[in-house]
Design a protein around this motif. Structure first.
Motif, PDB file in Angstrom:
ATOM      1  N   ARG A 128      16.859  29.091 -60.045  1.00 50.13           N
ATOM      2  CA  ARG A 128      15.785  29.134 -60.955  1.00 50.13           C
ATOM      3  C   ARG A 128      16.320  28.892 -62.462  1.00 50.13           C
ATOM      4  NH1 ARG A 128      12.144  34.700 -62.113  1.00 50.13           N
ATOM      5  NH2 ARG A 128      10.574  33.797 -63.241  1.00 50.13           N
ATOM      6  N   CYS A 129      15.712  28.119 -63.161  1.00 45.75           N
ATOM      7  CA  CYS A 129      16.019  27.730 -64.557  1.00 45.75           C
ATOM      8  C   CYS A 129      15.070  28.889 -65.257  1.00 45.75           C
ATOM      9  CB  CYS A 129      15.606  26.303 -65.044  1.00 45.75           C
ATOM     10  SG  CYS A 129      16.036  26.043 -66.732  1.00 45.75           S
ATOM     11  N   ILE A 130      15.773  29.648 -66.109  1.00 50.63           N
ATOM     12  CA  ILE A 130      15.158  30.818 -66.952  1.00 50.63           C
ATOM     13  C   ILE A 130      14.966  30.405 -68.363  1.00 50.63           C
ATOM     14  CG2 ILE A 130      15.835  32.337 -65.333  1.00 50.63           C
ATOM     15  CD1 ILE A 130      17.546  33.405 -67.293  1.00 50.63           C
ATOM     16  N   TYR A 131      16.015  29.440 -68.771  1.00 45.97           N
ATOM     17  CA  TYR A 131      15.857  29.131 -70.408  1.00 45.97           C
ATOM     18  C   TYR A 131      16.275  27.728 -70.355  1.00 45.97           C
ATOM     19  CZ  TYR A 131      16.985  29.136 -75.310  1.00 45.97           C
ATOM     20  OH  TYR A 131      16.823  29.066 -76.363  1.00 45.97           O
ATOM     21  N   HIS A 132      15.796  26.946 -71.264  1.00 46.73           N
ATOM     22  CA  HIS A 132      16.031  25.549 -71.689  1.00 46.73           C
ATOM     23  C   HIS A 132      15.574  25.251 -73.034  1.00 46.73           C
ATOM     24  CE1 HIS A 132      11.939  23.898 -71.423  1.00 46.73           C
ATOM     25  NE2 HIS A 132      11.753  24.597 -70.408  1.00 46.73           N
ATOM     26  N   SER A 133      16.495  24.417 -73.712  1.00 48.83           N
ATOM     27  CA  SER A 133      16.270  23.810 -75.271  1.00 48.83           C
ATOM     28  C   SER A 133      17.070  22.598 -75.502  1.00 48.83           C
ATOM     29  CB  SER A 133      16.836  25.100 -76.036  1.00 48.83           C
ATOM     30  OG  SER A 133      16.455  24.555 -77.413  1.00 48.83           O
ATOM     31  N   VAL A 146      26.195  31.920 -57.152  1.00 44.97           N
ATOM     32  CA  VAL A 146      27.179  32.768 -56.584  1.00 44.97           C
ATOM     33  C   VAL A 146      26.626  34.197 -56.274  1.00 44.97           C
ATOM     34  CG1 VAL A 146      29.386  33.448 -56.862  1.00 44.97           C
ATOM     35  CG2 VAL A 146      28.798  31.069 -57.254  1.00 44.97           C
ATOM     36  N   SER A 147      25.859  34.844 -57.036  1.00 41.75           N
ATOM     37  CA  SER A 147      25.703  36.317 -57.002  1.00 41.75           C
ATOM     38  C   SER A 147      24.730  36.425 -55.822  1.00 41.75           C
ATOM     39  CB  SER A 147      24.967  36.785 -58.176  1.00 41.75           C
ATOM     40  OG  SER A 147      23.814  36.091 -58.490  1.00 41.75           O
ATOM     41  N   GLN A 148      23.896  35.274 -55.385  1.00 46.73           N
ATOM     42  CA  GLN A 148      22.901  35.459 -54.220  1.00 46.73           C
ATOM     43  C   GLN A 148      24.045  34.820 -52.928  1.00 46.73           C
ATOM     44  OE1 GLN A 148      19.262  33.401 -54.938  1.00 46.73           O
ATOM     45  NE2 GLN A 148      19.773  33.764 -57.374  1.00 46.73           N
ATOM     46  N   ASN A 149      25.242  34.760 -53.004  1.00 44.39           N
ATOM     47  CA  ASN A 149      26.269  34.727 -51.826  1.00 44.39           C
ATOM     48  C   ASN A 149      26.094  33.072 -51.402  1.00 44.39           C
ATOM     49  OD1 ASN A 149      27.043  37.284 -51.327  1.00 44.39           O
ATOM     50  ND2 ASN A 149      25.194  37.773 -50.432  1.00 44.39           N
ATOM     51  N   TYR A 150      25.776  32.125 -52.429  1.00 42.71           N
ATOM     52  CA  TYR A 150      25.815  30.630 -52.368  1.00 42.71           C
ATOM     53  C   TYR A 150      27.301  30.063 -52.736  1.00 42.71           C
ATOM     54  CZ  TYR A 150      20.908  30.215 -50.976  1.00 42.71           C
ATOM     55  OH  TYR A 150      19.611  30.133 -50.286  1.00 42.71           O
ATOM     56  N   ASP A 151      27.713  29.124 -52.399  1.00 48.63           N
ATOM     57  CA  ASP A 151      29.059  28.792 -52.721  1.00 48.63           C
ATOM     58  C   ASP A 151      29.248  27.194 -52.751  1.00 48.63           C
ATOM     59  OD1 ASP A 151      31.373  28.898 -54.215  1.00 48.63           O
ATOM     60  OD2 ASP A 151      32.592  30.125 -52.626  1.00 48.63           O
ATOM     61  N   VAL A 152      30.193  26.750 -53.574  1.00 45.76           N
ATOM     62  CA  VAL A 152      30.291  25.459 -53.387  1.00 45.76           C
ATOM     63  C   VAL A 152      31.464  25.084 -52.362  1.00 45.76           C
ATOM     64  CG1 VAL A 152      31.289  23.307 -54.583  1.00 45.76           C
ATOM     65  CG2 VAL A 152      29.793  24.813 -55.747  1.00 45.76           C
ATOM     66  N   ILE A 153      31.394  24.087 -51.542  1.00 49.87           N
ATOM     67  CA  ILE A 153      32.548  23.809 -50.595  1.00 49.87           C
ATOM     68  C   ILE A 153      33.605  23.029 -51.291  1.00 49.87           C
ATOM     69  CG2 ILE A 153      33.023  22.390 -48.624  1.00 49.87           C
ATOM     70  CD1 ILE A 153      30.328  22.806 -47.471  1.00 49.87           C
ATOM     71  N   ARG A 154      34.702  23.426 -51.186  1.00 46.86           N
ATOM     72  CA  ARG A 154      36.036  22.697 -51.853  1.00 46.86           C
ATOM     73  C   ARG A 154      37.053  22.566 -50.592  1.00 46.86           C
ATOM     74  NH1 ARG A 154      34.659  26.746 -55.656  1.00 46.86           N
ATOM     75  NH2 ARG A 154      33.537  25.839 -57.794  1.00 46.86           N
ATOM     76  N   MET A 271      25.931  20.663 -54.276  1.00 42.44           N
ATOM     77  CA  MET A 271      25.079  21.491 -53.409  1.00 42.44           C
ATOM     78  C   MET A 271      25.926  22.702 -53.309  1.00 42.44           C
ATOM     79  SD  MET A 271      24.871  18.782 -50.317  1.00 42.44           S
ATOM     80  CE  MET A 271      24.387  17.027 -50.844  1.00 42.44           C
ATOM     81  N   MET A 272      24.980  23.859 -53.055  1.00 39.21           N
ATOM     82  CA  MET A 272      25.884  25.232 -52.719  1.00 39.21           C
ATOM     83  C   MET A 272      25.283  25.683 -51.447  1.00 39.21           C
ATOM     84  SD  MET A 272      26.002  26.968 -56.499  1.00 39.21           S
ATOM     85  CE  MET A 272      27.226  28.304 -55.959  1.00 39.21           C
ATOM     86  N   PHE A 273      26.153  26.358 -50.777  1.00 35.69           N
ATOM     87  CA  PHE A 273      25.745  26.518 -49.169  1.00 35.69           C
ATOM     88  C   PHE A 273      25.963  28.116 -48.984  1.00 35.69           C
ATOM     89  CE2 PHE A 273      26.704  22.079 -48.803  1.00 35.69           C
ATOM     90  CZ  PHE A 273      25.890  21.911 -48.007  1.00 35.69           C
ATOM     91  N   ARG A 274      24.834  28.842 -48.423  1.00 38.56           N
ATOM     92  CA  ARG A 274      25.009  29.923 -47.775  1.00 38.56           C
ATOM     93  C   ARG A 274      24.809  30.023 -46.300  1.00 38.56           C
ATOM     94  NH1 ARG A 274      20.830  34.217 -50.119  1.00 38.56           N
ATOM     95  NH2 ARG A 274      19.566  33.247 -48.867  1.00 38.56           N
ATOM     96  N   GLY A 275      25.853  30.003 -45.394  1.00 35.35           N
ATOM     97  CA  GLY A 275      25.824  29.453 -44.163  1.00 35.35           C
ATOM     98  C   GLY A 275      25.274  27.981 -44.027  1.00 35.35           C
ATOM     99  N   ASN A 276      24.140  27.911 -43.272  1.00 38.55           N
ATOM    100  CA  ASN A 276      23.866  26.605 -43.358  1.00 38.55           C
ATOM    101  C   ASN A 276      22.594  26.200 -44.243  1.00 38.55           C
ATOM    102  OD1 ASN A 276      25.595  25.587 -41.314  1.00 38.55           O
ATOM    103  ND2 ASN A 276      24.450  26.271 -39.662  1.00 38.55           N
ATOM    104  N   ASP A 277      22.245  27.202 -45.142  1.00 44.93           N
ATOM    105  CA  ASP A 277      21.143  27.031 -45.995  1.00 44.93           C
ATOM    106  C   ASP A 277      21.836  26.277 -47.511  1.00 44.93           C
ATOM    107  OD1 ASP A 277      18.800  27.380 -47.467  1.00 44.93           O
ATOM    108  OD2 ASP A 277      19.071  29.234 -48.065  1.00 44.93           O
ATOM    109  N   CYS A 278      20.971  25.417 -47.762  1.00 41.62           N
ATOM    110  CA  CYS A 278      21.759  24.598 -48.721  1.00 41.62           C
ATOM    111  C   CYS A 278      20.792  24.603 -50.085  1.00 41.62           C
ATOM    112  CB  CYS A 278      21.732  23.195 -48.314  1.00 41.62           C
ATOM    113  SG  CYS A 278      22.363  21.842 -49.689  1.00 41.62           S
ATOM    114  N   MET A 279      21.249  24.800 -51.322  1.00 38.27           N
ATOM    115  CA  MET A 279      20.607  24.705 -52.694  1.00 38.27           C
ATOM    116  C   MET A 279      21.126  23.512 -53.202  1.00 38.27           C
ATOM    117  SD  MET A 279      18.405  27.133 -53.476  1.00 38.27           S
ATOM    118  CE  MET A 279      18.181  28.710 -53.489  1.00 38.27           C
ATOM    119  N   LEU A 280      20.421  22.436 -53.762  1.00 35.87           N
ATOM    120  CA  LEU A 280      20.711  21.614 -54.421  1.00 35.87           C
ATOM    121  C   LEU A 280      20.860  21.707 -56.073  1.00 35.87           C
ATOM    122  CD1 LEU A 280      18.190  18.922 -52.932  1.00 35.87           C
ATOM    123  CD2 LEU A 280      20.407  19.527 -52.041  1.00 35.87           C
TER     124      LEU A 280
END
Length: 413
Positions: A128-133, A146-154, A271-280
């Motif tokens: 979620r984008c909460i601010y932009h300018s 990351v605070s929602q337990n998603y992470d980048v695969i490295r 992309m960030m993953f939490r298990g097999n759930d993916c965020m772009l």
């Protein structure tokens, strides 16, 4: 143990002076709609590891704040442009990447999510984008995944389930865009730019040196020399053909082509993953183009070598099946796209695949190993070295016979 500063991009080690308590107060006032918010403390750190990205700089901020009622702590990601004097800014400073990304986060993707939710698919594509300018500086602020337990695969390829999850997210978004484009939606009016419209990018040595370095690599490996004759005639036109494919929707639409909203940079680090759930992530280069483009890009920038060799056709089918299922779910009434025609369109745009293999795959192979792209972007010798990489050359030993056997070199113009 303190993190090693060598693990991070140099321009992300220290947050700029303007990223202070007053800035975060403005962000929070806009976000929570409370003018009485008070920022108590801010701690900033790099948000990404070296090699994760290039086109911006990103910081993580742990913000402690209070309202008249209680105290809170929130982790935020701040994305902004590089220093005006940096090499990055020289390439990206006059581009439209931030207006494009702001439109994607605040208008386009929320609309897509609403359409899918109405059809019974409660999906979230991104943070979620909460601010932009855009003034006085280009900046976006996001909730921290990351605070929602998603992470980048490295330091490893994505596995097959993760790849399928990423392609499903892409297929659902692109199905919605396919339907809206047929309905002539104005939602895409702000998305008139892509990677080829970045000022001076097409003349940058990163791009222009890629195919010559590729030809030299063929000459240096005995079993690859035989393929040089197929690629030599392309050396003066390969970039032009790539540009034509990327800009096809705007400049030369074809009546039978399938057009969608493309991500524009669909690779593992976006992309960030939490298990097999993916965020772009990272929609700075999103544009309307052929439905083939992101999928071909994914085959070289998202898949690992094993998946490219053994699951290529399966993954194209998986993407396409999800795409057509989603079209049915959201009530698309036109002629349903066919897999046979889609595969024909993939073949017809094989210049794009050849360009990706010869120009981008060597650089991304380097980044996949956690290396900083700044190391080779402005260094001709290091760019040449990318093509001597044994992993890259092993891939060519598999890919070039495949191209030959599929007829990729027949009747190219």
């Amino acid at each position: 143990m303190s993190p090693n500063i060598d693990d991070f991009n140099a321009d992300e080690l220290n947050a700029p002076d303007w990223m202070n308590e007053q800035f975060f107060k403005e962000v929070l006032i806009k976000h929570i709609k409370d003018p009485n918010v008070k920022v108590v403390n801010v701690k900033t750190s790099p948000a990404t590891a070296k090699g994760d990205h290039y086109a911006s700089i990103m910081f993580r901020a742990n913000v402690e704040y209070s309202t008249q009622k209680e105290k809170f702590s929130k982790s935020l990601i701040i994305k902004t442009m590089p220093d005006p004097d940096s090499d990055k800014n020289e390439v990206l400073g006059d581009s439209h990447i931030f207006p494009t990304e702001i439109a994607m986060y605040t208008e386009v993707l929320p609309k897509f999510e609403a359409i899918l939710a109405e059809a019974g698919d409660e999906i979230t594509f991104c943070a979620r984008c909460i601010y932009h300018s855009l003034e006085p500086r280009q900046v976006m602020v996001f909730e921290d995944l990351v605070s929602q337990n998603y992470d980048v695969i490295r330091n490893r390829p994505a596995n097959l389930d993760e790849i399928k999850a990423g392609l499903e997210k892409l297929a659902k978004w692109q199905a919605v865009s396919f339907k809206l484009l047929k309905e002539k939606s104005v939602l895409f009016d702000k998305l008139q730019y892509d990677v080829t419209t970045i000022p001076n990018f097409l003349e940058h040595e990163l791009l222009t040196s890629g195919f010559p370095n590729f030809l030299d690599a063929l000459e240096s490996v005995s079993c690859l020399k035989q393929y040089r004759k197929y690629f030599e005639p392309m050396k003066d036109i390969i970039i032009k053909r790539w540009v034509e494919i990327i800009r096809e929707y705007r400049d030369n639409q074809k009546d039978d082509a399938y057009y969608v909203l493309c991500h524009g940079d669909f690779h593992l680090k976006n992309m960030m993953f939490r298990g097999n759930d993916c965020m772009l992530l990272d929609f700075q280069l999103s544009y309307v183009g052929s439905m083939t483009n992101d999928v071909l890009y994914a085959m070289y920038m998202f898949l690992g070598p094993e998946e490219r060799r053994h699951n290529y056709d399966e993954l194209i089918y998986h993407y396409f099946a999800c795409f057509t299922r989603t079209l049915s779910k959201i009530g698309y009434q036109g002629m349903m796209p066919s897999l046979v025609e889609y595969r024909k369109q993939l073949f017809d745009r094989r210049y794009l695949e050849i360009f990706l293999m010869s120009t981008f795959m060597a650089t991304f192979n380097h980044m996949r190993k956690g290396q900083d792209p700044s190391e080779f972007i402005n260094d001709a010798d290091k760019r040449r070295q990318l093509y001597n990489d044994k992993d890259y050359q092993e891939e060519l030993k598999y890919l070039l016979p495949r191209f030959l056997h599929l007829g990729y070199f027949d009747q190219l113009k």
